[in-house]
Scaffold this motif. Structure first.
Motif, PDB file in Angstrom:
ATOM      1  N   ALA A  21      42.017 -57.563  20.945  1.00 19.66           N
ATOM      2  CA  ALA A  21      42.460 -56.168  20.886  1.00 19.66           C
ATOM      3  C   ALA A  21      41.532 -55.363  19.986  1.00 19.66           C
ATOM      4  O   ALA A  21      41.154 -54.230  20.308  1.00 19.66           O
ATOM      5  CB  ALA A  21      43.896 -56.105  20.376  1.00 19.66           C
ATOM      6  N   VAL A  22      41.139 -55.971  18.848  1.00 22.69           N
ATOM      7  CA  VAL A  22      40.226 -55.271  17.943  1.00 22.69           C
ATOM      8  C   VAL A  22      38.900 -54.984  18.646  1.00 22.69           C
ATOM      9  O   VAL A  22      38.350 -53.878  18.548  1.00 22.69           O
ATOM     10  CB  VAL A  22      39.991 -56.108  16.663  1.00 22.69           C
ATOM     11  CG1 VAL A  22      38.871 -55.505  15.825  1.00 22.69           C
ATOM     12  CG2 VAL A  22      41.271 -56.192  15.864  1.00 22.69           C
ATOM     13  N   THR A  23      38.388 -55.965  19.405  1.00 22.73           N
ATOM     14  CA  THR A  23      37.113 -55.727  20.084  1.00 22.73           C
ATOM     15  C   THR A  23      37.269 -54.637  21.149  1.00 22.73           C
ATOM     16  O   THR A  23      36.336 -53.882  21.379  1.00 22.73           O
ATOM     17  CB  THR A  23      36.570 -56.999  20.776  1.00 22.73           C
ATOM     18  OG1 THR A  23      37.554 -57.452  21.704  1.00 22.73           O
ATOM     19  CG2 THR A  23      36.244 -58.072  19.806  1.00 22.73           C
ATOM     20  N   VAL A  24      38.458 -54.548  21.780  1.00 18.01           N
ATOM     21  CA  VAL A  24      38.654 -53.492  22.779  1.00 18.01           C
ATOM     22  C   VAL A  24      38.551 -52.123  22.113  1.00 18.01           C
ATOM     23  O   VAL A  24      37.824 -51.239  22.583  1.00 18.01           O
ATOM     24  CB  VAL A  24      40.028 -53.652  23.486  1.00 18.01           C
ATOM     25  CG1 VAL A  24      40.350 -52.397  24.290  1.00 18.01           C
ATOM     26  CG2 VAL A  24      40.023 -54.858  24.387  1.00 18.01           C
ATOM     27  N   VAL A  25      39.253 -51.959  20.976  1.00 17.03           N
ATOM     28  CA  VAL A  25      39.215 -50.668  20.282  1.00 17.03           C
ATOM     29  C   VAL A  25      37.786 -50.374  19.823  1.00 17.03           C
ATOM     30  O   VAL A  25      37.246 -49.281  20.054  1.00 17.03           O
ATOM     31  CB  VAL A  25      40.185 -50.683  19.078  1.00 17.03           C
ATOM     32  CG1 VAL A  25      40.037 -49.404  18.273  1.00 17.03           C
ATOM     33  CG2 VAL A  25      41.605 -50.857  19.567  1.00 17.03           C
ATOM     34  N   ALA A  26      37.147 -51.376  19.204  1.00 11.49           N
ATOM     35  CA  ALA A  26      35.799 -51.162  18.693  1.00 11.49           C
ATOM     36  C   ALA A  26      34.843 -50.822  19.830  1.00 11.49           C
ATOM     37  O   ALA A  26      34.029 -49.892  19.720  1.00 11.49           O
ATOM     38  CB  ALA A  26      35.319 -52.408  17.950  1.00 11.49           C
ATOM     39  N   SER A  27      34.938 -51.547  20.951  1.00 10.09           N
ATOM     40  CA  SER A  27      33.978 -51.264  22.027  1.00 10.09           C
ATOM     41  C   SER A  27      34.263 -49.933  22.685  1.00 10.09           C
ATOM     42  O   SER A  27      33.344 -49.265  23.136  1.00 10.09           O
ATOM     43  CB  SER A  27      33.910 -52.369  23.086  1.00 10.09           C
ATOM     44  OG  SER A  27      34.847 -53.341  22.918  1.00 10.09           O
ATOM     45  N   THR A  28      35.558 -49.528  22.749  1.00  6.49           N
ATOM     46  CA  THR A  28      35.851 -48.212  23.302  1.00  6.49           C
ATOM     47  C   THR A  28      35.158 -47.132  22.478  1.00  6.49           C
ATOM     48  O   THR A  28      34.494 -46.247  23.023  1.00  6.49           O
ATOM     49  CB  THR A  28      37.372 -47.966  23.280  1.00  6.49           C
ATOM     50  OG1 THR A  28      38.018 -49.019  23.977  1.00  6.49           O
ATOM     51  CG2 THR A  28      37.704 -46.638  23.908  1.00  6.49           C
ATOM     52  N   LEU A  29      35.306 -47.239  21.150  1.00  3.05           N
ATOM     53  CA  LEU A  29      34.707 -46.215  20.289  1.00  3.05           C
ATOM     54  C   LEU A  29      33.185 -46.280  20.369  1.00  3.05           C
ATOM     55  O   LEU A  29      32.517 -45.252  20.528  1.00  3.05           O
ATOM     56  CB  LEU A  29      35.167 -46.415  18.850  1.00  3.05           C
ATOM     57  CG  LEU A  29      36.669 -46.174  18.645  1.00  3.05           C
ATOM     58  CD1 LEU A  29      37.077 -46.463  17.212  1.00  3.05           C
ATOM     59  CD2 LEU A  29      37.018 -44.729  19.008  1.00  3.05           C
ATOM     60  N   LEU A  30      32.626 -47.501  20.293  1.00  7.79           N
ATOM     61  CA  LEU A  30      31.171 -47.633  20.296  1.00  7.79           C
ATOM     62  C   LEU A  30      30.577 -47.141  21.613  1.00  7.79           C
ATOM     63  O   LEU A  30      29.555 -46.453  21.629  1.00  7.79           O
ATOM     64  CB  LEU A  30      30.770 -49.097  20.072  1.00  7.79           C
ATOM     65  CG  LEU A  30      30.967 -49.585  18.637  1.00  7.79           C
ATOM     66  CD1 LEU A  30      30.749 -51.087  18.539  1.00  7.79           C
ATOM     67  CD2 LEU A  30      29.995 -48.857  17.720  1.00  7.79           C
ATOM     68  N   ALA A  31      31.234 -47.510  22.732  1.00  5.99           N
ATOM     69  CA  ALA A  31      30.690 -47.101  24.027  1.00  5.99           C
ATOM     70  C   ALA A  31      30.943 -45.626  24.274  1.00  5.99           C
ATOM     71  O   ALA A  31      30.222 -44.987  25.031  1.00  5.99           O
ATOM     72  CB  ALA A  31      31.316 -47.939  25.136  1.00  5.99           C
ATOM     73  N   GLY A  32      31.997 -45.058  23.617  1.00  7.37           N
ATOM     74  CA  GLY A  32      32.338 -43.666  23.875  1.00  7.37           C
ATOM     75  C   GLY A  32      31.530 -42.669  23.057  1.00  7.37           C
ATOM     76  O   GLY A  32      31.381 -41.512  23.447  1.00  7.37           O
ATOM     77  N   ILE A  33      31.004 -43.115  21.912  1.00  6.31           N
ATOM     78  CA  ILE A  33      30.374 -42.157  20.994  1.00  6.31           C
ATOM     79  C   ILE A  33      29.203 -41.426  21.645  1.00  6.31           C
ATOM     80  O   ILE A  33      29.147 -40.202  21.668  1.00  6.31           O
ATOM     81  CB  ILE A  33      29.894 -42.867  19.709  1.00  6.31           C
ATOM     82  CG1 ILE A  33      31.103 -43.146  18.828  1.00  6.31           C
ATOM     83  CG2 ILE A  33      28.903 -42.006  18.953  1.00  6.31           C
ATOM     84  CD1 ILE A  33      30.782 -44.000  17.634  1.00  6.31           C
ATOM     85  N   SER A  34      28.273 -42.209  22.230  1.00  6.48           N
ATOM     86  CA  SER A  34      27.056 -41.541  22.706  1.00  6.48           C
ATOM     87  C   SER A  34      27.338 -40.596  23.870  1.00  6.48           C
ATOM     88  O   SER A  34      26.859 -39.467  23.863  1.00  6.48           O
ATOM     89  CB  SER A  34      25.986 -42.570  23.037  1.00  6.48           C
ATOM     90  OG  SER A  34      26.107 -42.977  24.370  1.00  6.48           O
TER      91      SER A  34
END
Lengths: 861, 105
Positions: free
Chosen positions: A425-438
């Motif tokens: 779940a943590v990786t899902v949140v982190a990857s959502t933010l990381l992939a969404g930023i740019s």
């Protein structure tokens, strides 16, 4: 407006708050409603409204995604790889390293090491007397020692093979192990004449049909009568300080003895519990004083020895932990690359919607709202990816379970549990933010006019391209670092497995050490007789050219290193001779193909009554006998208490043989051999050379020989040299395989990133290419232009990657054996590989750029 | 869409014969149901906002006070309310047939 209401309204979406806030306040006044009830209601409605918005956005995102199945599959696959690798590695890391050891207050347990000054201390070099002395140290409370045992249990007339420990009874108190039925061993069980044992739940169930009346029953272990006093809990792990937590079938009590002879028998391991408030440093200080005292009292045995303690974790899990942290860092790198890739894909996808977004903005949709929609789309993709990822992790761990069991302690406890899912779940949140930023940054703020004027080509294409290239630079940098790390691991692994063993690797089968039956042990003659009979039987097996017995296992499972003296020589303090010690029968060197360099090997004439003789290896000669003729020199080993040497005082060197490795990762250790007939040990390994017979046939025949000559002993397992090498290199192979796989994933992701970005920029610039070609630019010129951009991006990525790789390589230097962490060959090959593959990845889109027809490009206007 | 939630149906009923503002709607619903449905302002305006977005009701510019909005039924909203009323009517008819209610009452 009342503060309470204002507070409640702050939970509502801004839109609703602005539209209805005042009205609600006015209504509350007019209808004379309870302020608290109204505020609570507003709060609840705020949450519902937000959920409505979210559900609407999610439905919208799902509908949009359904129209782009290819995009969805690529992104979900990317996330699945990134998140799956993370979940799998985290699960292993958690089970093996992060979870506390399964004993009472594990942080207070320390392993007792014994070493020679200037050498590496080892955990299995204690005597039975040492724990008694160590227990008197104020910084250490209880102390336990144990020796590996095992063999044959005879219960109700039928024999079965069992593994077991001989332990000082305090073993159970130190670890806080309790019995399920009956009791664990107590200090009284160590008294002479008492023969009590404790058995495991597994033995109780399989061999005693879970009969509770087993307590008090008599069995025979290696032909010695023993009384069962307790049954342990199911799956009770055992603590073997030389690196294992595998449950044992039985535990027998070791006597507490402290004669001089006992002090010389140094093959026990031990651990202790720190006294409350005491530190490791204090304990080591006290042990240094003890060591000095022992050396004064028993100079022949404790010459140069230092006792010390280290936390049990570092002995048991230290190596696995460093490997797993490296792999964990690698999978986080992969997730970052995956996120950068998805970020670029999302950005490209959303940038084609500039017109739609600008129109929606003009109609009043806030940037935040559009950003939220983008994040929801990324989040949905990450979530679906994580489902696939967890499935991948589950399957992967299943497939790798054998490899894991060989390579890691307590691998049987590895399962995907709640903590693994939380990590997912943590990786899902982190990857959502990381992939969404740019993509969120690149949404920018184009106003309607610019967008409409540019006819759907995007407002600020160049700044976006820069953003995308930055992400690709990061991907290349991370991929390069990962490939370098895996390349270094592969090279060091190849060096490890191609280390000359010093023994032949084909046609040799060796048995595990087997304890000789004890009732016949009374005299050394009896042992010698049994060994002679066993050897004679082995020599007659069909296909066997040579057979031998030895105390040490080939490739050193039990490494006995002992202080050594050479008559007439003195050495500077700290560099006194220390050597590995083995007792062998005459054909040992022929069986293993160890070359005789000088002198002779043992013969049948070297018996207990003959003059004590010894053979040393080349490493021994080079280190301790430089400048003299080794043949004829006289040596003595500290542990030779039960041998012919004891009477004569010194053994004469009669031969020099080639070096036999006991540790693949270290240079050959000085070693000496004595004839087994002059030092009949309580246990023995059998080794045969049978080049023409299949190893499975030979192993069966060897077991038959054991059964015929030692009927009360369960025949031992046998191994080929290849199998031994495989088990010695399991951890390195595991790390290598894993890092190599991860490096391939990282490289593939980075290349697909390059491919995507170059493709996209070629599409965006097709008009420019068309115009340039209309103005006379040649195809090679356009091709070179596209490739040059790729190479510049790649070069920046490589430069940053080299820095990361150098840092990573330095961090793993201790894992690389003799290989330099900055091995220029690995770095060079990887850089070349990255440049070539980046060029290849951009070749296809670049060629497409050269085929742009000026007319087509302009027609879009 | 049908059956409508009780609150939603009563809101539509309250403005069926003319425009009302939020407070009046809540008061009428409460009277109508004899206190059975008590709409707090938060819930009321969430309903109204959703109905506006779905085109069931519309705001009218009747009041001088721009903050106090009046709402009326749209044609679409009226047909929804009618459909719900008809549905309820048939439910009541069945209840009579099964002798759950007095036939003559």
């Amino acid at each position: 407006m009342p503060l309470l209401l204002r507070f409640a309204l702050s939970f509502c979406p801004a839109e609703f708050r602005l539209e209805y806030g005042e009205q609600i306040a006015a209504d509350v006044r007019e209808r004379r409603l309870s302020l608290i009830a109204a505020a609570l209601d507003v709060l609840l409605q705020g949450v519902l409204l937000r959920f409505d918005t979210f559900a609407g956005d999610a439905t919208y995102a799902l509908r949009r995604l359904r129209k782009a199945p290819l995009f969805v599959s690529i992104v979900v696959l990317t996330f699945a790889l990134g998140i799956g690798a993370n979940v799998a590695v985290f699960t292993v890391l958690n089970a093996v390293v992060l979870k506390p050891l399964p004993f009472k207050d594990p942080n207070g347990i320390v392993v007792i090491l014994d070493g020679v000054r200037g050498g590496a201390p080892v955990p299995d070099n204690l005597s039975l007397a040492d724990p008694l002395d160590i227990r008197a140290m104020p910084a250490l409370t209880a102390t336990a020692a144990l020796g590996n045992d095992g063999g044959t249990m005879l219960a109700g007339g039928k024999p079965f093979a069992i593994s077991g420990f001989d332990v000082i009874p305090e073993y159970f108190a130190v670890l806080g192990i309790k019995a399920e039925i009956g009791r664990v061993l107590a200090p009284a069980d160590a008294a002479p004449g008492v023969q009590n044992i404790v058995i495991s739940d597994k033995v109780w169930r399989t061999d005693f049909a879970a009969d509770p009346s087993v307590i008090g029953e008599m069995v025979r272990v290696n032909d010695v009568p023993e009384r069962i006093v307790g049954v342990l809990k199911p799956q009770q792990p055992a603590l073997d300080p030389s690196g294992s937590l595998d449950p044992q079938d039985y535990y027998a009590a070791l006597p507490e003895r402290a004669t001089v002879d006992d002090r010389g028998r140094r093959f026990y391991s031990g651990f202790a519990r720190l006294a409350p408030g005491a530190t490791i440093a204090q304990a080591n200080g006290q042990l240094a004083i003890l060591s000095a005292r022992l050396e004064r009292q028993y100079p022949k045995i404790y010459h140069n020895h230092i006792l010390s303690v280290v936390p049990v974790r570092s002995v048991l899990l230290g190596k696995a932990a460093s490997v797993l942290w490296i792999v964990f860092a690698a999978v986080i790198g992969i997730l970052l690359i995956a996120c950068a890739n998805v970020g670029n894909m999302l950005g490209a996808r959303w940038s084609t919607r500039d017109r739609e977004l600008a129109v929606r903005r003009a109609l009043g949709a806030s940037s935040r709202r559009i950003g939220a929609q983008l994040l929801i789309e990324a989040g949905l993709l990450a979530f679906i990816g994580s489902l696939a990822g967890v499935a991948l992790a589950y399957g992967g761990l299943l497939v790798l379970s054998d490899l894991l069991t060989d390579a890691l302690p307590r691998a049987s406890t590895i399962t995907i549990d709640a903590l693994s899912l939380l990590y997912a779940a943590v990786t899902v949140v982190a990857s959502t933010l990381l992939a969404g930023i740019s993509p969120m940054l690149s949404l920018g703020n184009p106003d309607l006019q610019t967008v409409l004027k540019s006819a759907g080509r995007g407002g600020d294409a160049s700044s976006r391209h820069r953003l995308r290239s930055t992400l690709v630079v990061l991907e290349i940098a991370l991929a390069l670092a990962l490939v370098v790390v895996s390349g270094l691991t592969v090279r060091s692994f190849i060096e490890l497995v191609s280390t000359p063993l010093g023994i032949r690797s084909e046609g040799v089968v060796a048995s595990a050490p087997t304890t000789l039956p004890e009732p016949n042990l009374g005299t050394r003659i009896a042992r010698a007789v049994m060994q002679r009979q066993l050897l004679a039987h082995l020599q007659t097996l069909p296909g066997v050219q040579f057979a031998a017995l030895s105390v040490q296992y080939p490739l050193g499972d039990i490494t006995m290193r002992t202080s050594t003296w050479i008559l007439g020589r003195t050495y500077a303090p700290g560099s006194e001779p220390n050597a590995s010690d083995n007792a062998v029968t005459p054909d040992y060197f022929r069986v293993l193909g160890i070359p005789l360099m000088r002198g002779r090997v043992f013969t049948l004439a070297d018996t207990m009554n003959g003059a004590p003789v010894a053979i040393v290896n080349e490493a021994f000669v080079n280190k301790y006998l430089q400048g003299t003729s080794p043949i004829g020199a006289r040596i003595r080993g500290a542990a030779w208490t039960g041998t012919a040497v004891r009477k004569a005082g010194w053994a004469q060197i009669v031969g020099v043989v080639g070096d036999e490795r006991d540790n693949l990762a270290a240079p050959p250790y000085p070693e000496f051999y004595i004839p087994m007939a002059q030092a009949p040990a309580a246990y023995t390994c059998a080794i045969v050379y049978a080049p023409t017979v299949d190893s499975s046939v030979i192993s069966r025949e060897m077991k038959g020989a054991f059964a015929a000559t030692l009927p009360s002993v369960q025949p031992p397992n046998t191994f080929t040299v290849r199998q031994l090498v495989a088990s010695r290199t399991a951890q390195a192979r595991f790390a290598t395989l894993l890092l190599l796989t991860l490096a391939c994933i990282a490289l593939a992701l980075a290349l697909s990133g390059i491919f995507g970005v170059v493709s996209f920029s070629v599409t965006q610039r097709s008009r420019e290419f068309g115009v340039r070609m209309a103005l006379g630019a040649t195809e090679p010129a356009v091709l070179a232009d596209v490739l040059r951009r790729t190479l510049v991006t790649t070069a920046i990525g490589v430069a940053i990657g080299l820095v990361i790789a150098a840092l990573a390589a330095r961090a793993i230097a201790s894992q690389l054996g003799s290989l330099s962490p900055f091995d220029p060959m690995t770095f060079g090959v990887v850089v070349l590989l990255i440049f070539c593959s980046a060029t290849l990845a951009s070749l296809h889109p670049a060629l497409r750029a050269t085929r742009v027809q000026p007319v087509d490009a302009l027609r879009y206007e | 869409m049908l059956p409508l939630g009780a609150s939603a149906f009563h809101i539509l009923l309250a403005i069926a014969d003319g425009e009302r503002n939020g407070a009046t709607i809540a008061a009428e619903v409460e009277d109508e149901t004899r206190g059975g449905i008590r709409l707090m302002p938060g819930a009321l305006y969430r309903y109204l906002k959703q109905m506006l977005a779905d085109g069931w009701i519309a705001e009218t510019a009747l009041s001088d006070d721009a903050r106090c909005k009046y709402y009326r039924l749209t044609a679409w909203g009226r047909s929804i309310a009618q459909a719900e009323a008809r549905r309820l009517e048939s439910v009541v008819r069945r209840a009579r047939e099964r002798r759950l209610l007095d036939v003559g009452a």
